[in-house]
Motif scaffolding. Structure first.
Motif, PDB file in Angstrom:
ATOM      1  N   GLN A   1      20.594   5.151  -8.799  1.00  0.00           N
ATOM      2  CA  GLN A   1      21.767   5.034  -7.931  1.00  0.00           C
ATOM      3  C   GLN A   1      21.865   3.708  -7.182  1.00  0.00           C
ATOM      4  OE1 GLN A   1      24.179   7.373  -7.788  1.00  0.00           O
ATOM      5  NE2 GLN A   1      23.048   8.499  -9.349  1.00  0.00           N
ATOM      6  N   ARG A   2      20.761   2.985  -7.006  1.00  0.00           N
ATOM      7  CA  ARG A   2      20.793   1.871  -6.063  1.00  0.00           C
ATOM      8  C   ARG A   2      20.621   0.506  -6.711  1.00  0.00           C
ATOM      9  NH1 ARG A   2      17.121   2.940  -0.978  1.00  0.00           N
ATOM     10  NH2 ARG A   2      18.432   1.223  -0.229  1.00  0.00           N
ATOM     11  N   LEU A   3      19.903   0.413  -7.787  1.00  0.00           N
ATOM     12  CA  LEU A   3      19.723  -0.862  -8.466  1.00  0.00           C
ATOM     13  C   LEU A   3      20.912  -1.145  -9.382  1.00  0.00           C
ATOM     14  CD1 LEU A   3      15.957  -0.383  -9.349  1.00  0.00           C
ATOM     15  CD2 LEU A   3      16.873  -1.888  -7.565  1.00  0.00           C
ATOM     16  N   GLN A   4      21.053  -2.405  -9.772  1.00  0.00           N
ATOM     17  CA  GLN A   4      22.169  -2.803 -10.626  1.00  0.00           C
ATOM     18  C   GLN A   4      21.837  -2.556 -12.089  1.00  0.00           C
ATOM     19  OE1 GLN A   4      23.301  -6.896 -10.204  1.00  0.00           O
ATOM     20  NE2 GLN A   4      24.977  -6.761 -11.661  1.00  0.00           N
ATOM     21  N   ARG A   5      22.754  -1.913 -12.805  1.00  0.00           N
ATOM     22  CA  ARG A   5      22.551  -1.630 -14.219  1.00  0.00           C
ATOM     23  C   ARG A   5      22.988  -2.819 -15.065  1.00  0.00           C
ATOM     24  NH1 ARG A   5      23.159   4.361 -15.288  1.00  0.00           N
ATOM     25  NH2 ARG A   5      23.342   5.376 -13.270  1.00  0.00           N
TER      26      ARG A   5
ATOM     27  N   LEU B   1      14.027   9.034  -9.027  1.00  0.00           N
ATOM     28  CA  LEU B   1      15.142   9.722  -9.663  1.00  0.00           C
ATOM     29  C   LEU B   1      14.985   9.739 -11.184  1.00  0.00           C
ATOM     30  CD1 LEU B   1      18.193   8.375  -7.607  1.00  0.00           C
ATOM     31  CD2 LEU B   1      17.386  10.742  -7.684  1.00  0.00           C
ATOM     32  N   ILE B   2      14.628   8.595 -11.757  1.00  0.00           N
ATOM     33  CA  ILE B   2      14.495   8.496 -13.213  1.00  0.00           C
ATOM     34  C   ILE B   2      13.393   9.415 -13.719  1.00  0.00           C
ATOM     35  CG2 ILE B   2      13.830   6.916 -15.081  1.00  0.00           C
ATOM     36  CD1 ILE B   2      15.219   4.693 -13.337  1.00  0.00           C
ATOM     37  N   LEU B   3      12.286   9.474 -12.993  1.00  0.00           N
ATOM     38  CA  LEU B   3      11.193  10.347 -13.423  1.00  0.00           C
ATOM     39  C   LEU B   3      11.579  11.821 -13.357  1.00  0.00           C
ATOM     40  CD1 LEU B   3       8.087   8.568 -11.839  1.00  0.00           C
ATOM     41  CD2 LEU B   3       8.806   8.574 -14.233  1.00  0.00           C
TER      42      LEU B   3
ATOM     43  N   ALA C   1      12.488  -9.031   4.628  1.00  0.00           N
ATOM     44  CA  ALA C   1      13.483  -7.952   4.623  1.00  0.00           C
ATOM     45  C   ALA C   1      14.046  -7.726   3.227  1.00  0.00           C
ATOM     46  CB  ALA C   1      14.612  -8.278   5.595  1.00  0.00           C
ATOM     47  N   SER C   2      14.201  -8.796   2.445  1.00  0.00           N
ATOM     48  CA  SER C   2      14.711  -8.655   1.080  1.00  0.00           C
ATOM     49  C   SER C   2      13.719  -7.904   0.215  1.00  0.00           C
ATOM     50  CB  SER C   2      14.997 -10.027   0.475  1.00  0.00           C
ATOM     51  OG  SER C   2      15.978 -10.723   1.203  1.00  0.00           O
ATOM     52  N   TYR C   3      12.441  -8.247   0.331  1.00  0.00           N
ATOM     53  CA  TYR C   3      11.432  -7.574  -0.482  1.00  0.00           C
ATOM     54  C   TYR C   3      11.252  -6.125  -0.050  1.00  0.00           C
ATOM     55  CZ  TYR C   3      10.719 -12.350  -1.915  1.00  0.00           C
ATOM     56  OH  TYR C   3      10.936 -13.609  -2.389  1.00  0.00           O
ATOM     57  N   ALA C   4      11.429  -5.860   1.250  1.00  0.00           N
ATOM     58  CA  ALA C   4      11.386  -4.463   1.704  1.00  0.00           C
ATOM     59  C   ALA C   4      12.522  -3.663   1.076  1.00  0.00           C
ATOM     60  CB  ALA C   4      11.466  -4.410   3.228  1.00  0.00           C
ATOM     61  N   ARG C   5      13.715  -4.290   0.966  1.00  0.00           N
ATOM     62  CA  ARG C   5      14.825  -3.599   0.306  1.00  0.00           C
ATOM     63  C   ARG C   5      14.536  -3.383  -1.173  1.00  0.00           C
ATOM     64  NH1 ARG C   5      18.069  -6.380   4.095  1.00  0.00           N
ATOM     65  NH2 ARG C   5      18.070  -8.282   2.835  1.00  0.00           N
ATOM     66  N   ILE C   6      13.932  -4.377  -1.832  1.00  0.00           N
ATOM     67  CA  ILE C   6      13.568  -4.201  -3.237  1.00  0.00           C
ATOM     68  C   ILE C   6      12.642  -3.004  -3.397  1.00  0.00           C
ATOM     69  CG2 ILE C   6      12.216  -5.178  -5.145  1.00  0.00           C
ATOM     70  CD1 ILE C   6      13.337  -7.904  -4.438  1.00  0.00           C
ATOM     71  N   ARG C   7      11.613  -2.937  -2.559  1.00  0.00           N
ATOM     72  CA  ARG C   7      10.655  -1.836  -2.659  1.00  0.00           C
ATOM     73  C   ARG C   7      11.343  -0.493  -2.427  1.00  0.00           C
ATOM     74  NH1 ARG C   7       7.627  -5.636   0.494  1.00  0.00           N
ATOM     75  NH2 ARG C   7       7.842  -4.368   2.385  1.00  0.00           N
ATOM     76  N   ASP C   8      12.202  -0.439  -1.426  1.00  0.00           N
ATOM     77  CA  ASP C   8      12.870   0.815  -1.084  1.00  0.00           C
ATOM     78  C   ASP C   8      13.803   1.266  -2.210  1.00  0.00           C
ATOM     79  OD1 ASP C   8      13.574   2.888   0.910  1.00  0.00           O
ATOM     80  OD2 ASP C   8      15.532   1.927   0.858  1.00  0.00           O
ATOM     81  N   MET C   9      14.602   0.340  -2.729  1.00  0.00           N
ATOM     82  CA  MET C   9      15.540   0.681  -3.794  1.00  0.00           C
ATOM     83  C   MET C   9      14.799   1.052  -5.076  1.00  0.00           C
ATOM     84  SD  MET C   9      18.247  -2.367  -2.924  1.00  0.00           S
ATOM     85  CE  MET C   9      19.551  -1.953  -4.055  1.00  0.00           C
ATOM     86  N   MET C  10      13.738   0.306  -5.370  1.00  0.00           N
ATOM     87  CA  MET C  10      12.942   0.590  -6.561  1.00  0.00           C
ATOM     88  C   MET C  10      12.328   1.979  -6.478  1.00  0.00           C
ATOM     89  SD  MET C  10       9.470  -1.338  -7.772  1.00  0.00           S
ATOM     90  CE  MET C  10       8.670  -0.834  -6.237  1.00  0.00           C
ATOM     91  N   LEU C  11      11.704   2.305  -5.351  1.00  0.00           N
ATOM     92  CA  LEU C  11      11.091   3.625  -5.195  1.00  0.00           C
ATOM     93  C   LEU C  11      12.119   4.731  -5.375  1.00  0.00           C
ATOM     94  CD1 LEU C  11       8.648   3.219  -2.170  1.00  0.00           C
ATOM     95  CD2 LEU C  11       8.043   3.895  -4.496  1.00  0.00           C
TER      96      LEU C  11
ATOM     97  N   GLY D   1       0.801  -1.223   0.000  1.00  0.00           N
ATOM     98  CA  GLY D   1       0.000   0.000   0.000  1.00  0.00           C
ATOM     99  C   GLY D   1       0.827   1.263   0.000  1.00  0.00           C
ATOM    100  N   ASP D   2       1.920   1.271   0.765  1.00  0.00           N
ATOM    101  CA  ASP D   2       2.744   2.486   0.810  1.00  0.00           C
ATOM    102  C   ASP D   2       3.421   2.749  -0.523  1.00  0.00           C
ATOM    103  OD1 ASP D   2       4.199   0.117   1.313  1.00  0.00           O
ATOM    104  OD2 ASP D   2       5.848   1.232   2.207  1.00  0.00           O
ATOM    105  N   VAL D   3       3.839   1.661  -1.216  1.00  0.00           N
ATOM    106  CA  VAL D   3       4.452   1.817  -2.536  1.00  0.00           C
ATOM    107  C   VAL D   3       3.434   2.385  -3.523  1.00  0.00           C
ATOM    108  CG1 VAL D   3       5.433   0.569  -4.509  1.00  0.00           C
ATOM    109  CG2 VAL D   3       6.185   0.032  -2.176  1.00  0.00           C
ATOM    110  N   ALA D   4       2.241   1.792  -3.521  1.00  0.00           N
ATOM    111  CA  ALA D   4       1.188   2.254  -4.433  1.00  0.00           C
ATOM    112  C   ALA D   4       0.860   3.724  -4.195  1.00  0.00           C
ATOM    113  CB  ALA D   4      -0.056   1.395  -4.265  1.00  0.00           C
ATOM    114  N   GLU D   5       0.766   4.096  -2.927  1.00  0.00           N
ATOM    115  CA  GLU D   5       0.415   5.477  -2.592  1.00  0.00           C
ATOM    116  C   GLU D   5       1.511   6.442  -3.025  1.00  0.00           C
ATOM    117  OE1 GLU D   5      -0.582   8.130   1.411  1.00  0.00           O
ATOM    118  OE2 GLU D   5      -0.633   5.924   1.495  1.00  0.00           O
ATOM    119  N   GLU D   6       2.776   6.057  -2.780  1.00  0.00           N
ATOM    120  CA  GLU D   6       3.877   6.960  -3.114  1.00  0.00           C
ATOM    121  C   GLU D   6       4.026   7.109  -4.631  1.00  0.00           C
ATOM    122  OE1 GLU D   6       8.463   7.690  -1.592  1.00  0.00           O
ATOM    123  OE2 GLU D   6       7.171   6.207  -0.611  1.00  0.00           O
TER     124      GLU D   6
END
Length: 338
Positions: free
Chosen positions: A322-326, A314-316, A299-309, A23-28
């Protein structure tokens, strides 16, 4: 939906809504963009085609060959939340068009590194067998029960592969040992030396390591490169952790050698998952099995959500992630992860 906002397509299968779209991801994200979502399976072609003309970011493993990339003039990024590279994207064409192709793999590395450390210690200390003997009433106390146990302290350790996982595991190993060797043909010896590890050839890392961590990803060039002849170089009774991709080893031979006591093994990944109920591997001794559990923590999925957000925002804004792997196109195109 506000027509003036950019459009994000969420197509994350096999990741679920609970993993990557809480929900927090969707809202943000809704404050930043219009959202089109599809869960439970890969998005059907008609849905993907309907948004290609507008989509700015794709979150998921959507197939994006050159023909689709050409029909997506506003696409800025593709974010793979499965944490691998799939062969369904034209990586070179995406790079040519300035499209970021990103993976959430760094988010999984802490949990998998922790798994590797704990399994290695459990193997070396003989804890699975000790638990079994206690339950059967055949335990031995103190030194009598430790005849086959050994320690990670000051032991020679080898890593095959030094990507996200290897670079996260090494700091966890440092309090135990400084004798860490790495084999990774994609990295220069000098770079590895700057990481304070010893670069070695494949035969050396196999033959010299009391503890061996097999962390390499699978590509079109290295599938099965750890064949039985190479596995035979592993020292007797070494502790071996297979926690990345089963396809890099001659898997049946690996299981057979470990079950016969050539070395101790912890296995978390398999050539086919789920493993069949009647697979004889389930009766193999001397192996510490788990069912692809190493990275799959909340905890892994929380990190995915945080890094993705972080990176999506930034991209938008027209800034680089800066945080995900290119993706490096030539290497990503060789990946053979399932």
């Amino acid at each position: 939906m506000s027509p003036g906002k950019p459009l994000i397509l969420f197509d994350p299968h096999p990741r679920t809504e609970a993993m990557v779209f809480t929900g927090d991801v969707a809202e943000e994200l809704a404050r930043e963009a219009r959202l089109v979502t599809h869960f439970g399976a890969r998005a059907p072609d008609d849905l993907v085609e309907s948004v290609l003309g507008e989509v700015a970011i794709i979150v998921g493993q959507t197939a994006m060959p050159k023909e689709r990339l050409e029909r997506a003039p506003n696409l800025k990024a593709i974010v793979n939340v499965k944490a691998n590279w799939e062969p369904n994207i034209d990586y070179a064409e995406a790079q040519r068009r300035g499209i970021h192709v990103l993976s959430a793999a760094p988010a999984m590395a802490p949990a998998v590194a922790e798994y590797c450390l704990c399994q290695a210690i459990a193997l070396a200390r003989g804890l699975p067998a000790a638990d079994r003997r206690f339950r059967e009433g055949g335990e031995q106390y103190g030194i009598a029960g430790n005849g086959a146990a050994y320690s990670l302290f000051d032991a020679p350790v080898g890593l095959i592969g030094y990507g996200n996982l290897g670079r996260t595991l090494v700091p966890l190993l440092r309090p135990f040992t400084r004798r860490i060797s790495v084999h990774d043909p994609w990295l220069s010896d000098r770079f590895l030396e700057t990481q304070n590890v010893r670069p070695v050839g494949l035969d050396a890392v196999l033959s010299e390591s009391r503890f061996l961590f097999i962390l390499a990803g699978v590509t079109s060039e290295n599938e099965g490169f750890l064949d039985e002849a190479k596995l035979a170089l592993i020292p007797g009774d070494a502790s071996v952790v297979l926690a990345s991709r089963a396809e890099v080893v001659a898997f049946d031979g690996f299981v057979d050698m470990a079950s016969k006591g050539r070395f101790r093994a912890a296995i978390d990944v398999f050539p086919q998952e789920p493993v069949a109920d009647g697979d004889p591997m389930r009766r193999a001794g001397n192996i510490l099995f788990s069912a692809h559990l190493a990275g799959g923590l909340e905890a892994s999925y929380a990190r995915i959500r945080d890094m993705m957000l972080d990176d999506v925002k930034l991209i938008l804004r027209g800034l680089p992630p800066q945080r995900l792997q290119r993706a490096e196109p030539s290497q990503a195109a060789m990946a053979r992860s399932r």
